[in-house]
Scaffold this motif. Sequence first.
Motif, PDB file in Angstrom:
ATOM      1  N   GLU A 130       0.826  -1.216   0.000  1.00 31.28           N
ATOM      2  CA  GLU A 130       0.000   0.000   0.000  1.00 31.28           C
ATOM      3  C   GLU A 130       0.858   1.263   0.000  1.00 31.28           C
ATOM      4  O   GLU A 130       0.497   2.260  -0.609  1.00 31.28           O
ATOM      5  CB  GLU A 130      -0.923  -0.001   1.218  1.00 31.28           C
ATOM      6  CG  GLU A 130      -1.851   1.201   1.253  1.00 31.28           C
ATOM      7  CD  GLU A 130      -2.780   1.200   2.452  1.00 31.28           C
ATOM      8  OE1 GLU A 130      -3.637   2.105   2.494  1.00 31.28           O
ATOM      9  OE2 GLU A 130      -2.663   0.323   3.323  1.00 31.28           O
ATOM     10  N   SER A 131       2.022   1.213   0.635  1.00 30.10           N
ATOM     11  CA  SER A 131       2.893   2.396   0.710  1.00 30.10           C
ATOM     12  C   SER A 131       3.343   2.861  -0.673  1.00 30.10           C
ATOM     13  O   SER A 131       3.621   4.040  -0.865  1.00 30.10           O
ATOM     14  CB  SER A 131       4.107   2.106   1.594  1.00 30.10           C
ATOM     15  OG  SER A 131       4.879   1.053   1.042  1.00 30.10           O
ATOM     16  N   VAL A 132       3.417   1.953  -1.636  1.00 32.02           N
ATOM     17  CA  VAL A 132       3.779   2.323  -3.008  1.00 32.02           C
ATOM     18  C   VAL A 132       2.546   2.790  -3.778  1.00 32.02           C
ATOM     19  O   VAL A 132       2.601   3.749  -4.548  1.00 32.02           O
ATOM     20  CB  VAL A 132       4.454   1.134  -3.734  1.00 32.02           C
ATOM     21  CG1 VAL A 132       4.679   1.443  -5.198  1.00 32.02           C
ATOM     22  CG2 VAL A 132       5.759   0.774  -3.042  1.00 32.02           C
ATOM     23  N   ALA A 133       1.414   2.127  -3.571  1.00 30.76           N
ATOM     24  CA  ALA A 133       0.199   2.439  -4.325  1.00 30.76           C
ATOM     25  C   ALA A 133      -0.485   3.718  -3.838  1.00 30.76           C
ATOM     26  O   ALA A 133      -1.096   4.441  -4.638  1.00 30.76           O
ATOM     27  CB  ALA A 133      -0.776   1.274  -4.251  1.00 30.76           C
ATOM     28  N   ALA A 134      -0.417   4.009  -2.544  1.00 36.36           N
ATOM     29  CA  ALA A 134      -1.141   5.152  -1.974  1.00 36.36           C
ATOM     30  C   ALA A 134      -0.803   6.485  -2.644  1.00 36.36           C
ATOM     31  O   ALA A 134      -1.713   7.252  -2.977  1.00 36.36           O
ATOM     32  CB  ALA A 134      -0.908   5.223  -0.467  1.00 36.36           C
ATOM     33  N   PRO A 135       0.488   6.809  -2.874  1.00 37.47           N
ATOM     34  CA  PRO A 135       0.776   8.092  -3.549  1.00 37.47           C
ATOM     35  C   PRO A 135       0.182   8.164  -4.963  1.00 37.47           C
ATOM     36  O   PRO A 135      -0.241   9.230  -5.404  1.00 37.47           O
ATOM     37  CB  PRO A 135       2.308   8.148  -3.597  1.00 37.47           C
ATOM     38  CG  PRO A 135       2.765   7.215  -2.538  1.00 37.47           C
ATOM     39  CD  PRO A 135       1.727   6.153  -2.443  1.00 37.47           C
TER      40      PRO A 135
END
Length: 171
Positions: A130-135
């Motif tokens: 999620e840390s990659v997809a969220a931005p």
Amino acid sequence: MVGALVIAGIGYWGYSSWQDHVEFEQKRIAREAKRETLKSAVSQMASIANAVTDWPAHLASEKRTRITPVLTAELQKLWVLERPILFLGNLEDVVINPDGTYRVVVEHNWLDSKYKFVGNTIRVALDCPESVAAPLLNAAKVQRKVILGSDTAITGQIQRIVIVGSRMIPH
């Protein structure tokens, strides 16, 4: 009197045109500076990841435009490596996988690419936390206008290429 009005009108028109030109040039310079900043950031991202960046040149060979189909075997040789690739394109979708990870789908945008693959759809599906997809999700929500050209740069190590229907989907 009429002559003075004509001269004043021409003077106002000239001044207004000059102001428009100055404003246009300032906006052009700002766009160029933003483009160079983005290019530098993408280049730095690719460098940090040690990503393969020249794969489009290998597909296009001597020409910058390719009209013959891009074959899966070609992409397998260029992408399924021990290194990640840099992929520029447009964010098509973000999906939450059953295991809680995210799948980011990006499609190659040949409009602004220096290499054109006419009639070919090259799309990647990147499974990531999620840390990659969220931005990417946040950027898609706040984007106010359609961007002509690529809006997403990703690096990822391709483990396999799967054909879904008639489309190649790297994972």
